[in-house]
Design an enzyme around this catalytic site. Structure first.
Site, short mmCIF file in Angstrom:
data_model
loop_
_atom_site.label_atom_id
_atom_site.label_comp_id
_atom_site.label_asym_id
_atom_site.label_seq_id
_atom_site.Cartn_x
_atom_site.Cartn_y
_atom_site.Cartn_z
N GLY A 88 0.81 -1.22 0.00
CA GLY A 88 0.00 0.00 0.00
C GLY A 88 0.84 1.26 0.00
O GLY A 88 0.68 2.12 0.86
N THR A 91 0.70 6.00 -2.12
CA THR A 91 0.33 7.30 -1.55
C THR A 91 0.52 7.26 -0.04
O THR A 91 0.77 6.21 0.55
CB THR A 91 -1.14 7.64 -1.89
OG1 THR A 91 -1.44 8.97 -1.46
CG2 THR A 91 -2.10 6.68 -1.19
N TYR A 243 -13.35 -1.90 11.99
CA TYR A 243 -12.01 -1.34 11.85
C TYR A 243 -11.19 -1.55 13.13
O TYR A 243 -10.04 -2.01 13.07
CB TYR A 243 -12.08 0.15 11.52
CG TYR A 243 -10.72 0.81 11.41
CD1 TYR A 243 -9.90 0.54 10.32
CD2 TYR A 243 -10.26 1.67 12.40
CE1 TYR A 243 -8.65 1.13 10.22
CE2 TYR A 243 -9.00 2.26 12.31
CZ TYR A 243 -8.20 1.98 11.21
OH TYR A 243 -6.96 2.57 11.13
#
Length: 403
Positions: A88, A91, A243
């Site tokens: 990932g 960015t 999450y």
């Protein structure tokens, strides 16, 4: 005689002593106003006052900003030729991590879901660092097949892995499922990295001393491992529920893996990067005015991606942490964990359950079970009913045999 004496006494009374004269001057309103005018009066006096207040406010805000951004990793040690995987990283924190590792000479495999954005980031980092050893590789952590394909290709290219940074993640998205049918946040944030790390353990051991860095979050404080509803099928809360559970799973995974890798030369630590201004909050659903306010608020009170990467960089680079493992760090400092984040029984259960969900054979002997539950076939049964037979082709068994 008496008349002269009276006139003398009257003159003496009319003539003030030095003390009484000074006292009268100090009490004189005109003199007081003149004295005040010399030190603070008019437009320029107000300008000075405003300037001094502004300087004080600026100093306080600057100190607050420095505290928010946290410490910077300043050691200059290089890692020329070290093989690194960062997930990932097109960015945000991941990109800043790759940028700094590339400056220090690492050979980096950028593992991203979007190859086009990854390529744009790769070209930019090469231009800024002049390090040509950056490679764009496709990896979708929401697909276990994609994870296996990534590892299979990597193993044909490299015989060692010095550093694995499990950085990728999603936050507070609407409930959806991965390609394998698991809740998206738990699947991407935990299961995808769980499988990736396990499949790469043999390469990490060959490169020992090597390191694994897991990016978690302070949101784990709100999380609990829901054994009865791990995939949030009965009740879904996108932040406090799913999450936070996935970030707690990251920490339990880190602690269990550190235990399993004891004395192998492979260390594993996790970190909270801070509240960072990245694309992680892209799924925030609220009124436009609130989004605009948060965007403006974040410019000052959130960390920059570069600041958010500093703890990951310290865990990846600092020679002083070469033997440190199983820790949780924030702002480059090790912090104690709450009881539910260091519960060994929960960590053991989550590890076994994760092995079943991703289709890995047990790395440890399973807990005792009644004889009737043993299938006696010698094959490993995954949660979806598939079998890793260990014969022919590049199946799960052959990939992870050296874990």
């Amino acid at each position: 005689m008496s008349a002269d004496t009276d006139r003398a006494m009257s003159a003496a009374a009319a003539t003030p002593t030095n003390n009484s004269s000074l006292s009268d001057i100090l009490r004189d309103p005109t003199a007081e106003r003149a004295e005040k005018a010399l030190c603070f009066r008019g437009f320029w006096a107000w300008c000075v006052l405003i300037f001094l207040i502004g300087c004080c406010v600026f100093a306080v805000m600057w100190l607050l900003r420095k505290c928010i951004q946290g410490p910077v990793y300043r050691k200059t040690n290089r890692i020329d030729g070290k093989v690194v995987i960062v997930t990932g990283c097109n960015t945000g924190i991941g990109k800043e991590t790759v940028l700094e590792l590339a400056r220090r000479g690492a050979k980096i495999y950028m593992a991203c879901r979007d190859p086009a954005r990854c390529e744009a980031a790769r070209i930019e980092i090469i231009d800024r660092t002049q390090n040509q050893q950056l490679f764009n590789r496709s990896l979708d952590l929401g697909s276990l097949d994609s994870v296996r394909n990534f590892v299979a290709r990597f193993k044909t290219e490299e015989a060692r892995l010095d550093l694995l940074v499990n950085n990728a993640g999603i936050m507070a998205c609407p409930r959806s499922l991965t390609a394998d049918g698991y809740e998206q946040q738990f699947g991407v944030n935990h299961l995808g990295h769980f499988l990736l790390t396990n499949l790469l353990l043999d390469r990490l051991k060959q490169a020992a001393p090597s390191r694994i860095v897991v990016v978690s979050s302070a949101a784990h404080l709100l999380g609990r491992i829901n054994r009865e509803d791990l995939m949030s099928e009965r009740k879904y809360s996108k932040f406090v529920g799913a999450y936070s559970q996935s970030k707690l799973a990251n920490i339990l995974f880190t602690r269990k893996l550190a235990e399993l890798l004891k004395d192998t030369g492979v260390t594993v630590n996790c970190c909270h990067p801070g509240v960072v201004r990245t694309e992680l909050n892209r799924h925030f659903s609220g009124p436009n005015w609130m989004k605009s306010f948060l965007k403006f608020f974040s410019l000052y009170f959130f960390k920059t991606p570069r600041a958010g990467a500093q703890t990951s960089l310290r865990l990846a680079l600092d020679p002083a942490l070469e033997r440190s493992t199983g820790g949780y760090y924030s702002d480059s400092m090790r912090f104690p964990l709450v009881p539910w984040a260091r519960n060994k029984e929960t960590a053991d259960w989550l590890w076994r359950e994760s092995e079943k969900l991703v289709g890995l054979p047990p790395i440890e002997p399973p807990p005792p079970s009644p004889p009737s539950q043993a299938n006696g076939s010698g094959s490993t049964t995954a949660a979806n009913g598939s079998h890793a037979t260990g014969s022919g082709g590049e199946n799960i068994e052959t990939i992870v045999v050296n874990r």
